[in-house]
Scaffold this motif. Structure first.
Motif, PDB file in Angstrom:
ATOM      1  N   PHE A  63      -3.986  -0.386   7.169  1.00 20.01           N
ATOM      2  CA  PHE A  63      -4.162   0.088   5.795  1.00 20.01           C
ATOM      3  C   PHE A  63      -2.967  -0.303   4.938  1.00 20.01           C
ATOM      4  O   PHE A  63      -3.122  -0.763   3.800  1.00 20.01           O
ATOM      5  CB  PHE A  63      -4.345   1.610   5.769  1.00 20.01           C
ATOM      6  N   TRP A  64      -1.759  -0.123   5.477  1.00 22.39           N
ATOM      7  CA  TRP A  64      -0.557  -0.452   4.710  1.00 22.39           C
ATOM      8  C   TRP A  64      -0.516  -1.935   4.369  1.00 22.39           C
ATOM      9  O   TRP A  64      -0.226  -2.322   3.228  1.00 22.39           O
ATOM     10  CB  TRP A  64       0.696  -0.063   5.500  1.00 22.39           C
ATOM     11  N   ALA A  65      -0.793  -2.791   5.353  1.00 20.67           N
ATOM     12  CA  ALA A  65      -0.709  -4.233   5.117  1.00 20.67           C
ATOM     13  C   ALA A  65      -1.720  -4.678   4.065  1.00 20.67           C
ATOM     14  O   ALA A  65      -1.381  -5.409   3.127  1.00 20.67           O
ATOM     15  CB  ALA A  65      -0.923  -4.983   6.425  1.00 20.67           C
ATOM     16  N   VAL A  66      -2.962  -4.223   4.200  1.00 25.29           N
ATOM     17  CA  VAL A  66      -4.007  -4.656   3.281  1.00 25.29           C
ATOM     18  C   VAL A  66      -3.878  -3.935   1.940  1.00 25.29           C
ATOM     19  O   VAL A  66      -4.028  -4.543   0.874  1.00 25.29           O
ATOM     20  CB  VAL A  66      -5.400  -4.421   3.896  1.00 25.29           C
ATOM     21  N   GLY A  67      -3.584  -2.629   1.983  1.00 27.23           N
ATOM     22  CA  GLY A  67      -3.463  -1.859   0.747  1.00 27.23           C
ATOM     23  C   GLY A  67      -2.335  -2.353  -0.137  1.00 27.23           C
ATOM     24  O   GLY A  67      -2.469  -2.405  -1.370  1.00 27.23           O
ATOM     25  N   ALA A  68      -1.215  -2.740   0.476  1.00 30.11           N
ATOM     26  CA  ALA A  68      -0.086  -3.249  -0.310  1.00 30.11           C
ATOM     27  C   ALA A  68      -0.455  -4.561  -0.989  1.00 30.11           C
ATOM     28  O   ALA A  68      -0.058  -4.816  -2.135  1.00 30.11           O
ATOM     29  CB  ALA A  68       1.123  -3.446   0.596  1.00 30.11           C
ATOM     30  N   VAL A  69      -1.224  -5.392  -0.312  1.00 27.07           N
ATOM     31  CA  VAL A  69      -1.671  -6.654  -0.911  1.00 27.07           C
ATOM     32  C   VAL A  69      -2.567  -6.375  -2.118  1.00 27.07           C
ATOM     33  O   VAL A  69      -2.411  -6.979  -3.189  1.00 27.07           O
ATOM     34  CB  VAL A  69      -2.408  -7.515   0.130  1.00 27.07           C
ATOM     35  N   ILE A  70      -3.504  -5.436  -1.965  1.00 29.53           N
ATOM     36  CA  ILE A  70      -4.405  -5.095  -3.076  1.00 29.53           C
ATOM     37  C   ILE A  70      -3.611  -4.532  -4.252  1.00 29.53           C
ATOM     38  O   ILE A  70      -3.822  -4.924  -5.412  1.00 29.53           O
ATOM     39  CB  ILE A  70      -5.471  -4.091  -2.611  1.00 29.53           C
ATOM     40  N   ALA A  71      -2.675  -3.622  -3.960  1.00 31.19           N
ATOM     41  CA  ALA A  71      -1.900  -2.977  -5.031  1.00 31.19           C
ATOM     42  C   ALA A  71      -1.049  -3.979  -5.785  1.00 31.19           C
ATOM     43  O   ALA A  71      -1.023  -3.985  -7.025  1.00 31.19           O
ATOM     44  CB  ALA A  71      -1.025  -1.878  -4.439  1.00 31.19           C
ATOM     45  N   THR A  72      -0.339  -4.850  -5.062  1.00 29.24           N
ATOM     46  CA  THR A  72       0.560  -5.791  -5.727  1.00 29.24           C
ATOM     47  C   THR A  72      -0.201  -6.915  -6.417  1.00 29.24           C
ATOM     48  O   THR A  72       0.224  -7.403  -7.462  1.00 29.24           O
ATOM     49  CB  THR A  72       1.567  -6.382  -4.724  1.00 29.24           C
ATOM     50  N   THR A  73      -1.341  -7.322  -5.871  1.00 31.54           N
ATOM     51  CA  THR A  73      -2.152  -8.340  -6.533  1.00 31.54           C
ATOM     52  C   THR A  73      -2.739  -7.794  -7.830  1.00 31.54           C
ATOM     53  O   THR A  73      -2.763  -8.484  -8.858  1.00 31.54           O
ATOM     54  CB  THR A  73      -3.279  -8.821  -5.604  1.00 31.54           C
ATOM     55  N   ALA A  74      -3.179  -6.549  -7.793  1.00 28.64           N
ATOM     56  CA  ALA A  74      -3.760  -5.939  -8.986  1.00 28.64           C
ATOM     57  C   ALA A  74      -2.725  -5.737 -10.084  1.00 28.64           C
ATOM     58  O   ALA A  74      -3.018  -5.903 -11.270  1.00 28.64           O
ATOM     59  CB  ALA A  74      -4.400  -4.601  -8.626  1.00 28.64           C
ATOM     60  N   SER A  75      -1.489  -5.391  -9.696  1.00 30.88           N
ATOM     61  CA  SER A  75      -0.452  -5.111 -10.687  1.00 30.88           C
ATOM     62  C   SER A  75       0.267  -6.369 -11.147  1.00 30.88           C
ATOM     63  O   SER A  75       0.830  -6.397 -12.239  1.00 30.88           O
ATOM     64  CB  SER A  75       0.564  -4.118 -10.119  1.00 30.88           C
ATOM     65  N   GLY A  76       0.279  -7.429 -10.308  1.00 31.61           N
ATOM     66  CA  GLY A  76       0.990  -8.652 -10.659  1.00 31.61           C
ATOM     67  C   GLY A  76       2.433  -8.597 -10.202  1.00 31.61           C
ATOM     68  O   GLY A  76       3.009  -7.512 -10.040  1.00 31.61           O
ATOM     69  N   PRO A  77       3.077  -9.768 -10.005  1.00 30.94           N
ATOM     70  CA  PRO A  77       4.455  -9.801  -9.501  1.00 30.94           C
ATOM     71  C   PRO A  77       5.446  -9.055 -10.383  1.00 30.94           C
ATOM     72  O   PRO A  77       6.403  -8.483  -9.892  1.00 30.94           O
ATOM     73  CB  PRO A  77       4.776 -11.303  -9.455  1.00 30.94           C
ATOM     74  N   ALA A  78       5.227  -9.058 -11.703  1.00 36.57           N
ATOM     75  CA  ALA A  78       6.186  -8.410 -12.602  1.00 36.57           C
ATOM     76  C   ALA A  78       6.227  -6.905 -12.410  1.00 36.57           C
ATOM     77  O   ALA A  78       7.203  -6.256 -12.805  1.00 36.57           O
ATOM     78  CB  ALA A  78       5.842  -8.736 -14.057  1.00 36.57           C
ATOM     79  N   ALA A  79       5.174  -6.310 -11.827  1.00 36.16           N
ATOM     80  CA  ALA A  79       5.141  -4.863 -11.608  1.00 36.16           C
ATOM     81  C   ALA A  79       4.899  -4.528 -10.146  1.00 36.16           C
ATOM     82  O   ALA A  79       4.490  -3.417  -9.829  1.00 36.16           O
ATOM     83  CB  ALA A  79       4.052  -4.225 -12.477  1.00 36.16           C
ATOM     84  N   SER A  80       5.182  -5.470  -9.241  1.00 30.60           N
ATOM     85  CA  SER A  80       4.883  -5.242  -7.827  1.00 30.60           C
ATOM     86  C   SER A  80       5.741  -4.134  -7.236  1.00 30.60           C
ATOM     87  O   SER A  80       5.270  -3.337  -6.423  1.00 30.60           O
ATOM     88  CB  SER A  80       5.083  -6.535  -7.029  1.00 30.60           C
ATOM     89  N   THR A  81       7.018  -4.057  -7.642  1.00 26.33           N
ATOM     90  CA  THR A  81       7.886  -3.014  -7.107  1.00 26.33           C
ATOM     91  C   THR A  81       7.423  -1.641  -7.555  1.00 26.33           C
ATOM     92  O   THR A  81       7.454  -0.682  -6.782  1.00 26.33           O
ATOM     93  CB  THR A  81       9.344  -3.252  -7.537  1.00 26.33           C
ATOM     94  N   ARG A  82       6.981  -1.537  -8.806  1.00 19.45           N
ATOM     95  CA  ARG A  82       6.484  -0.243  -9.283  1.00 19.45           C
ATOM     96  C   ARG A  82       5.217   0.158  -8.517  1.00 19.45           C
ATOM     97  O   ARG A  82       5.034   1.330  -8.174  1.00 19.45           O
ATOM     98  CB  ARG A  82       6.208  -0.305 -10.784  1.00 19.45           C
ATOM     99  N   ALA A  83       4.355  -0.810  -8.237  1.00 18.50           N
ATOM    100  CA  ALA A  83       3.147  -0.516  -7.449  1.00 18.50           C
ATOM    101  C   ALA A  83       3.522  -0.031  -6.057  1.00 18.50           C
ATOM    102  O   ALA A  83       2.947   0.934  -5.532  1.00 18.50           O
ATOM    103  CB  ALA A  83       2.264  -1.763  -7.356  1.00 18.50           C
ATOM    104  N   MET A  84       4.518  -0.684  -5.449  1.00 17.83           N
ATOM    105  CA  MET A  84       4.950  -0.256  -4.123  1.00 17.83           C
ATOM    106  C   MET A  84       5.643   1.099  -4.196  1.00 17.83           C
ATOM    107  O   MET A  84       5.609   1.875  -3.244  1.00 17.83           O
ATOM    108  CB  MET A  84       5.879  -1.294  -3.505  1.00 17.83           C
ATOM    109  N   GLY A  85       6.275   1.400  -5.327  1.00 16.59           N
ATOM    110  CA  GLY A  85       6.870   2.721  -5.503  1.00 16.59           C
ATOM    111  C   GLY A  85       5.827   3.821  -5.434  1.00 16.59           C
ATOM    112  O   GLY A  85       6.077   4.899  -4.878  1.00 16.59           O
ATOM    113  N   VAL A  86       4.634   3.552  -5.977  1.00 12.51           N
ATOM    114  CA  VAL A  86       3.545   4.534  -5.912  1.00 12.51           C
ATOM    115  C   VAL A  86       3.104   4.727  -4.466  1.00 12.51           C
ATOM    116  O   VAL A  86       2.918   5.856  -4.000  1.00 12.51           O
ATOM    117  CB  VAL A  86       2.371   4.086  -6.798  1.00 12.51           C
ATOM    118  N   MET A  87       2.937   3.616  -3.733  1.00 15.08           N
ATOM    119  CA  MET A  87       2.479   3.727  -2.348  1.00 15.08           C
ATOM    120  C   MET A  87       3.541   4.375  -1.453  1.00 15.08           C
ATOM    121  O   MET A  87       3.236   5.259  -0.649  1.00 15.08           O
ATOM    122  CB  MET A  87       2.103   2.351  -1.816  1.00 15.08           C
ATOM    123  N   VAL A  88       4.796   3.939  -1.587  1.00 13.93           N
ATOM    124  CA  VAL A  88       5.878   4.553  -0.809  1.00 13.93           C
ATOM    125  C   VAL A  88       6.046   6.017  -1.211  1.00 13.93           C
ATOM    126  O   VAL A  88       6.342   6.878  -0.382  1.00 13.93           O
ATOM    127  CB  VAL A  88       7.191   3.778  -0.995  1.00 13.93           C
TER     128      VAL A  88
END
Length: 422
Positions: free
Chosen positions: A105-130
């Motif tokens: 779930f983590w591997a696939v979910g992180a890909v979905i989250a960061t792809t949806a948010s784009g590289p410019a907001a990838s850290t913020r997306a990962m902040g939500v998941m973490v």
């Protein structure tokens, strides 16, 4: 969508640590010693460490929504097996299966989250998941422990299984179907692993995590035996650590996109400084608790940033590099717990774990320094620099908008036409 994934990681994070609060009940129910029951924690860590990359490869050809649902079903099944266990062997199998689902779930979910948010907001997306995992340590684990103590250790296992099934049902409705995972290839996934920067990020993840866990694995005896804190107040200190970690995760998620190494290096240096202070001055209960809260804030501020760096280096649509990031965290947990235990049983006694953590956190500054130097060198906007990555992310966002999710961040320079492309 990102917030839905973050809510699901709350369930995952609760599962990972719930056993720590129920070891006496589990040892009695399974007819083994507390130390033997502790292998349930080890089984989960091994399942995450090995299973995350293995399952990311095994589900490579599946559409990502399907992979998420399958991961949650396996996770739920692992908890059902655990709840029905009357012996240690079956319980270990259930924990291992739950870890496989968690890692996938983590591997696939992180890909979905960061792809949806784009590289410019990838850290913020990962902040939500973490942040979901961090909140699990603050709220989920204490509630699950209390429920297990009041109504039987099986209760939180059944509850986690039910929540996983409910999350799968919501994902069916809320996460768009796509075939981007089905267009992935093992060659494309492994090509990103040839980049030395990626392995420096993995090394930094493991060392930062091990520095924190060298101390925190033994926080209860250290607070009571050295700082003189009452045993009844230890859960409050741990709650403070969790609150600090939640604040640090939010701060790291906000700052990390614009200044990744301007966040990582200071936060890691502060982590080392707090651990050194715990080594020298944690003889007062008030001072010790304040330092524990600061450790949570500084240490966890790095988590969304390092995962965001994995995305930047490997590409936002690569599940295997993200799975190996999950493994790096688990390596850090195992290394830190071992180093802290060895230091505690040495002549250093209760000063040993924070001293070991200080050394490991300082070591983490070495790969971070190398990464920061090469990050600045690439910054003027060369083909591998951050500006180029943002441009690629913007183009990927346009591709997503017109219905080409499989084209975002393609690693292969000349991919073959696919029947699934429009």
């Amino acid at each position: 969508m990102v917030w839905l994934l973050g809510a699901t990681t709350f369930v995952m994070g609760t599962s990972e640590m719930i056993v720590t609060g129920l070891l006496p009940q589990l040892s009695a129910a399974l007819g083994v010693s507390v130390a033997s029951a502790g292998t349930l924690i080890t089984a989960f860590a091994v399942g995450m460490m090995i299973g995350a990359p293995a399952m990311s490869v095994a589900t490579l050809r599946l559409p990502r929504r399907t992979a998420l649902i399958a991961a949650l079903v396996v996770f739920a099944a692992g908890h059902v097996v655990g709840a029905l266990s009357s012996g240690l062997g079956l319980a270990l199998a259930g924990r291992f299966a739950a870890a496989l689902g968690n890692g996938t779930f983590w591997a696939v979910g992180a890909v979905i989250a960061t792809t949806a948010s784009g590289p410019a907001a990838s850290t913020r997306a990962m902040g939500v998941m973490v942040g979901g995992t961090t909140l699990a340590n603050v709220v989920g684990v204490p509630l699950g422990t209390a429920a297990g103590q009041l109504s039987g250790w099986q209760t939180p296992f059944w509850a986690l299984a039910a929540l996983a099934v409910a999350a799968a049902a919501v994902i069916v409705r809320r996460v768009p179907a796509d075939r981007s995972g089905a267009d992935s290839t093992l060659r494309a996934e492994t090509s990103a692993l040839r980049r030395p920067r990626l392995w420096l990020v993995y090394l930094a993840i493991a060392l930062i995590q091990s520095g924190i866990m060298a101390f925190y694995s033994y926080v209860a005896p250290l607070l009571t035996d050295r700082a003189g804190l009452a045993a009844a107040a230890v859960p409050l200190a741990m709650l403070g650590f969790g609150a600090g970690a939640l604040a640090g995760t939010a701060l790291g998620g906000r700052r990390g996109d614009g200044k990744p190494y301007g966040t990582l290096v200071p936060a890691t240096a502060v982590t080392a400084a707090v651990l050194a202070a715990l080594t020298l001055w944690a003889t007062s209960s008030v001072v010790a608790v304040v330092l524990v809260v600061l450790l949570g804030a500084a240490g966890f501020a790095t988590n969304p940033v390092v995962v965001g760096e994995v995305v930047r280096v490997a590409g936002a649509d690569r599940a295997l590099p993200m799975a190996l990031a999950t493994s790096a965290f688990q390596v850090g947990i195992a290394l830190g717990s071992w180093a802290g235990g060895a230091a505690l049983t040495s002549t250093l006694n209760t000063q040993g774990p924070p001293l070991a953590g200080t050394a490991l956190a300082l070591l983490a500054l070495v790969p971070l320094g190398l990464l920061a130097a090469t990050h600045r060198k690439a910054a003027p906007g060369g083909p591998s620099g951050p500006s180029a990555q943002v441009e690629q992310g913007e183009q990927a966002g346009q591709d997503l908008a017109v219905g080409h999710p499989a084209d975002a961040h393609r690693v292969d320079p000349a991919p073959e036409p696919s029947a699934h492309r429009r």
